[in-house]
Design an enzyme around this catalytic site. Structure first.
Site, PDB file in Angstrom:
ATOM      1  N   ARG A  62       0.643  -1.284  -0.307  1.00  0.00           N
ATOM      2  CA  ARG A  62      -0.118  -0.051  -0.084  1.00  0.00           C
ATOM      3  C   ARG A  62       0.678   1.115  -0.092  1.00  0.00           C
ATOM      4  O   ARG A  62       0.663   2.214   0.799  1.00  0.00           O
ATOM      5  CB  ARG A  62      -0.861   0.523   1.330  1.00  0.00           C
ATOM      6  CG  ARG A  62      -1.805  -1.107   1.431  1.00  0.00           C
ATOM      7  CD  ARG A  62      -2.846  -1.235   0.437  1.00  0.00           C
ATOM      8  NE  ARG A  62      -4.069  -2.420   0.947  1.00  0.00           N
ATOM      9  CZ  ARG A  62      -4.393  -3.319   0.889  1.00  0.00           C
ATOM     10  NH1 ARG A  62      -2.725  -4.058  -0.145  1.00  0.00           N
ATOM     11  NH2 ARG A  62      -4.694  -4.134   0.456  1.00  0.00           N
ATOM     12  N   CYS A  89     -10.612  -1.044   3.798  1.00  0.00           N
ATOM     13  CA  CYS A  89      -9.925  -1.226   4.757  1.00  0.00           C
ATOM     14  C   CYS A  89      -9.269   0.004   5.080  1.00  0.00           C
ATOM     15  O   CYS A  89      -9.211   0.801   4.767  1.00  0.00           O
ATOM     16  CB  CYS A  89      -9.076  -2.259   4.420  1.00  0.00           C
ATOM     17  SG  CYS A  89     -10.121  -3.980   4.669  1.00  0.00           S
TER      18      CYS A  89
HETATM   19  P1  FAD Z   1      -7.741   7.711  -4.222  1.00  0.00           P
HETATM   20  O1  FAD Z   1      -8.759   7.473  -3.030  1.00  0.00           O
HETATM   21  O2  FAD Z   1      -9.130   9.180  -5.067  1.00  0.00           O
HETATM   22  O3  FAD Z   1      -6.699   8.229  -3.941  1.00  0.00           O
HETATM   23  C1  FAD Z   1      -6.045   8.089  -3.044  1.00  0.00           C
HETATM   24  C2  FAD Z   1      -4.302   8.496  -3.289  1.00  0.00           C
HETATM   25  O4  FAD Z   1      -3.927   8.436  -4.155  1.00  0.00           O
HETATM   26  C3  FAD Z   1      -4.384  10.400  -2.866  1.00  0.00           C
HETATM   27  O5  FAD Z   1      -3.368  10.090  -2.279  1.00  0.00           O
HETATM   28  C4  FAD Z   1      -5.021  10.788  -3.955  1.00  0.00           C
HETATM   29  O6  FAD Z   1      -3.797  11.929  -4.224  1.00  0.00           O
HETATM   30  C5  FAD Z   1      -4.107   9.819  -5.255  1.00  0.00           C
HETATM   31  N1  FAD Z   1      -4.123   9.765  -6.459  1.00  0.00           N
HETATM   32  C6  FAD Z   1      -4.772   9.869  -7.343  1.00  0.00           C
HETATM   33  N2  FAD Z   1      -5.432   8.863  -8.647  1.00  0.00           N
HETATM   34  C7  FAD Z   1      -3.374  10.020  -9.094  1.00  0.00           C
HETATM   35  C8  FAD Z   1      -2.924  10.130  -9.598  1.00  0.00           C
HETATM   36  N3  FAD Z   1      -3.800  10.024 -10.801  1.00  0.00           N
HETATM   37  N4  FAD Z   1      -1.631  10.478  -9.564  1.00  0.00           N
HETATM   38  C9  FAD Z   1      -0.802  10.917  -8.139  1.00  0.00           C
HETATM   39  N5  FAD Z   1      -1.604  10.978  -7.334  1.00  0.00           N
HETATM   40  C10 FAD Z   1      -3.135   9.874  -7.131  1.00  0.00           C
HETATM   41  N6  FAD Z   1      -7.960  -1.092  -1.425  1.00  0.00           N
HETATM   42  C11 FAD Z   1      -6.071  -2.348  -1.702  1.00  0.00           C
HETATM   43  O7  FAD Z   1      -5.455  -2.255  -2.348  1.00  0.00           O
HETATM   44  N7  FAD Z   1      -7.146  -3.037  -1.779  1.00  0.00           N
HETATM   45  C12 FAD Z   1      -8.082  -3.970  -1.760  1.00  0.00           C
HETATM   46  O8  FAD Z   1      -8.877  -5.149  -1.854  1.00  0.00           O
HETATM   47  C13 FAD Z   1      -9.698  -2.566  -1.852  1.00  0.00           C
HETATM   48  N8  FAD Z   1     -10.212  -2.692  -1.682  1.00  0.00           N
HETATM   49  C14 FAD Z   1     -11.123  -2.177  -1.278  1.00  0.00           C
HETATM   50  C15 FAD Z   1     -13.285  -2.606  -2.125  1.00  0.00           C
HETATM   51  C16 FAD Z   1     -13.782  -1.054  -1.569  1.00  0.00           C
HETATM   52  C17 FAD Z   1     -15.295  -1.668  -1.447  1.00  0.00           C
HETATM   53  C18 FAD Z   1     -13.139   0.649  -1.497  1.00  0.00           C
HETATM   54  C19 FAD Z   1     -14.448   1.242  -1.035  1.00  0.00           C
HETATM   55  C20 FAD Z   1     -12.047   0.491  -1.522  1.00  0.00           C
HETATM   56  C21 FAD Z   1     -11.167  -0.174  -1.247  1.00  0.00           C
HETATM   57  N9  FAD Z   1      -9.892  -0.584  -1.346  1.00  0.00           N
HETATM   58  C22 FAD Z   1      -8.786  -0.921  -1.181  1.00  0.00           C
HETATM   59  C23 FAD Z   1      -9.106   1.009  -1.099  1.00  0.00           C
HETATM   60  C24 FAD Z   1      -9.162   1.930  -2.879  1.00  0.00           C
HETATM   61  O9  FAD Z   1      -9.252   1.645  -4.116  1.00  0.00           O
HETATM   62  C25 FAD Z   1      -7.875   2.085  -3.407  1.00  0.00           C
HETATM   63  O10 FAD Z   1      -6.610   2.255  -2.483  1.00  0.00           O
HETATM   64  C26 FAD Z   1      -7.134   2.687  -4.312  1.00  0.00           C
HETATM   65  O11 FAD Z   1      -5.964   2.604  -4.854  1.00  0.00           O
HETATM   66  C27 FAD Z   1      -7.289   4.029  -4.723  1.00  0.00           C
HETATM   67  O12 FAD Z   1      -7.278   4.137  -5.591  1.00  0.00           O
HETATM   68  P2  FAD Z   1      -8.652   5.409  -6.107  1.00  0.00           P
HETATM   69  O13 FAD Z   1      -8.673   5.431  -7.703  1.00  0.00           O
HETATM   70  O14 FAD Z   1     -10.172   5.599  -6.003  1.00  0.00           O
HETATM   71  O15 FAD Z   1      -7.674   7.046  -5.050  1.00  0.00           O
HETATM   72  N1  EPU Z   2     -11.243 -11.733   9.863  1.00  0.00           N
HETATM   73  C1  EPU Z   2     -11.439 -12.324  10.961  1.00  0.00           C
HETATM   74  N2  EPU Z   2     -12.902 -10.963  11.220  1.00  0.00           N
HETATM   75  C2  EPU Z   2     -12.664  -9.746  10.817  1.00  0.00           C
HETATM   76  C3  EPU Z   2     -12.181  -9.876   9.805  1.00  0.00           C
HETATM   77  C4  EPU Z   2     -10.990 -10.755   8.685  1.00  0.00           C
HETATM   78  O1  EPU Z   2     -12.075 -12.513  11.963  1.00  0.00           O
HETATM   79  O2  EPU Z   2     -13.942  -9.422  10.597  1.00  0.00           O
HETATM   80  C5  EPU Z   2     -10.230 -12.667   9.568  1.00  0.00           C
HETATM   81  C6  EPU Z   2     -10.954 -13.307   8.635  1.00  0.00           C
HETATM   82  O3  EPU Z   2     -11.691 -14.681   8.742  1.00  0.00           O
HETATM   83  C7  EPU Z   2      -8.676 -14.609   7.901  1.00  0.00           C
HETATM   84  C8  EPU Z   2      -8.072 -13.518   8.210  1.00  0.00           C
HETATM   85  O4  EPU Z   2      -8.331 -12.386   9.040  1.00  0.00           O
HETATM   86  O5  EPU Z   2      -8.502 -15.573   8.546  1.00  0.00           O
HETATM   87  C9  EPU Z   2      -7.640 -12.297   6.814  1.00  0.00           C
HETATM   88  O6  EPU Z   2      -8.695 -12.100   6.242  1.00  0.00           O
HETATM   89  P1  EPU Z   2      -9.339 -11.606   5.052  1.00  0.00           P
HETATM   90  O7  EPU Z   2      -9.251 -12.730   4.276  1.00  0.00           O
HETATM   91  O8  EPU Z   2     -10.564 -10.881   4.354  1.00  0.00           O
HETATM   92  O9  EPU Z   2      -8.156 -10.061   4.758  1.00  0.00           O
HETATM   93  P2  EPU Z   2      -7.661  -8.859   5.439  1.00  0.00           P
HETATM   94  O10 EPU Z   2      -6.133  -8.875   5.502  1.00  0.00           O
HETATM   95  O11 EPU Z   2      -8.609  -8.576   6.191  1.00  0.00           O
HETATM   96  C10 EPU Z   2      -7.172  -7.681   3.154  1.00  0.00           C
HETATM   97  C11 EPU Z   2      -7.178  -6.910   2.949  1.00  0.00           C
HETATM   98  C12 EPU Z   2      -7.911  -5.943   1.749  1.00  0.00           C
HETATM   99  C13 EPU Z   2      -7.976  -7.006   0.536  1.00  0.00           C
HETATM  100  C14 EPU Z   2      -8.291  -8.467   0.690  1.00  0.00           C
HETATM  101  C15 EPU Z   2      -7.888  -9.614   0.433  1.00  0.00           C
HETATM  102  C16 EPU Z   2      -5.570  -4.952   3.540  1.00  0.00           C
HETATM  103  C17 EPU Z   2      -5.459  -3.751   5.093  1.00  0.00           C
HETATM  104  N3  EPU Z   2      -6.669  -5.546   3.655  1.00  0.00           N
HETATM  105  O12 EPU Z   2      -7.918  -8.220   4.094  1.00  0.00           O
HETATM  106  O13 EPU Z   2      -7.347  -4.546   0.920  1.00  0.00           O
HETATM  107  O14 EPU Z   2      -9.432  -7.215   0.103  1.00  0.00           O
HETATM  108  O15 EPU Z   2      -6.489  -8.700   2.497  1.00  0.00           O
HETATM  109  O16 EPU Z   2      -6.913  -9.840  -0.212  1.00  0.00           O
HETATM  110  O17 EPU Z   2      -4.830  -5.353   3.999  1.00  0.00           O
HETATM  111  C18 EPU Z   2      -8.076  -2.394   1.313  1.00  0.00           C
HETATM  112  O18 EPU Z   2      -6.675  -2.517   1.086  1.00  0.00           O
HETATM  113  O19 EPU Z   2      -8.559  -1.486   1.148  1.00  0.00           O
HETATM  114  C19 EPU Z   2      -8.886  -4.107   1.086  1.00  0.00           C
HETATM  115  C20 EPU Z   2     -10.010  -4.184   1.635  1.00  0.00           C
END
Ligand code: FAD
Ligand code: EPU
Length: 281
Positions: free
Chosen positions: A157, A204
């Protein structure tokens, strides 16, 4: 075509958490637009899916790349390709699958645009942006510059972009694969995400502590369902804060502090916070 359009908006309209006050949105369509938009203090908005914006909004210009930076339609099956930073990731992942291109499956379900995914090195345990990213084109100091992915210190991240750099395009390297094999990997990622909430959130809230899951830590502390106003720790996953309707940034901040106070492990925020250094909520 105009290079840039400017309007006042509520950032709650442009963030997935649906929280955030007013700002001036500068939507740019080309380098001339970027040149104009960056003449005063600015922030860069992607899809707004990792942002907590203060209720008072932000005084800086908010720059968003417009349609001209969305290259989804230009994906034709080459393994090595430059794509604009406003290309939506969900569409990119699906299109790559149909074209028999592998490398992006781990990003299924990340609702970002490419620029935001690069800036956060978005990913899951199945793969992250850095797996395919080769090079970026950034607009910085009034000019375009290319930087190899190695120069970005990509890690969990995290990407180290030059101060104020706007990612304009990214060069990805994908590998040829059978579409059904790509789909099978996507199904695996999808299955791992099944437990995540479907209502308004910003993903997250906290980074995972080394070797553990922040969601598990928050869950084990008994905090699911903890609520301040309309901001609530999701019942499905402890690391998601959901907006039940009219949550304010102030509600969300109070909830974040309560979580940090009631968990035994230090939890660092994954979200980017906007407007809190300028007296916001
Ligand atoms: P924004 O949220 O708009 O911006 C995030 C940062 O990036 C800010 O600092 C912004 O200034 C910068 N930025 C954006 N565009 C540019 C650009 N063109 N140039 C320079 N800087 C820029 N993240 C994960 O890593 N894994 C996940 O599994 C995951 N699951 C998600 C699920 C849900 C339902 C939601 C709502 C979010 C999830 N996220 C996850 C978080 C998010 O999608 C990521 O962090 C994503 O990379 C943010 O991208 P964005 O385009 O929305 O950026
Ligand atoms: N768990 C619990 N309780 C909860 C949530 C999770 O016990 O409320 C346990 C699950 O059962 C599992 C473990 O924790 O054993 C890991 O959970 P999960 O597979 O959901 O993964 P995570 O580590 O919680 C990460 C990323 C997510 C990404 C998922 C899938 C981070 C902070 N989160 O979650 O990214 O989608 O893995 O790979 O790294 C995001 O960054 O915004 C994000 C959603």
């Amino acid at each position: 075509m105009s290079h840039v359009s400017v309007r006042r908006i509520a950032l709650s309209e442009l963030t997935t958490l649906k929280v955030g006050g007013p700002a001036e949105l500068w939507e740019v369509e080309d380098v001339e637009g970027l040149t104009e938009a960056t003449q005063a203090a600015y922030r860069i908005l992607g899809a707004g899916s990792n942002l907590l914006v203060a209720d008072a909004g932000v005084p800086e210009r908010v720059i968003r790349l417009g349609r001209a930076f969305n290259d989804i339609a230009r994906m034709t099956g080459e393994r090595e390709l430059w794509l604009g930073a406003a290309t939506p990731l969900p569409g990119l992942v699906r299109r790559a699958q149909r074209l028999g291109l592998s490398g992006l499956e781990g990003l299924l379900g990340v609702p970002a645009v490419l620029g935001g995914a690069v800036a956060m090195n978005a990913g899951t345990r199945f793969g992250e942006m850095s797996d395919t990213l080769q090079e970026v084109e950034v607009f910085v100091g009034g000019a375009l510059e290319r930087l190899p992915a190695d120069a970005l210190d990509l890690s969990y991240r995290h990407a180290q972009l030059p101060q104020g750099a706007v990612v304009v395009r990214a060069r990805l390297r994908l590998t040829a694969s059978d579409p059904s094999a790509v789909q099978a990997r996507m199904d695996e990622v999808d299955a791992a995400r099944k437990g995540q909430p479907k209502i308004k959130s910003a993903g997250c809230a906290f980074k995972n502590p080394p070797g553990d899951s922040a969601g598990r830590v928050i869950d084990a502390a008994g905090l699911k369902g903890l609520r301040v106003g309309d901001a609530m720790v999701a019942l499905e996953h402890g690391n998601f804060i959901v907006n039940l309707g009219h949550a304010s940034a102030r509600d969300v901040c109070r909830l974040l502090v309560m979580i940090q106070e009631r968990t035994p492990v230090p939890l660092a925020l994954e979200w980017r916070r906007w407007g809190f250094d300028t007296g916001g909520a």
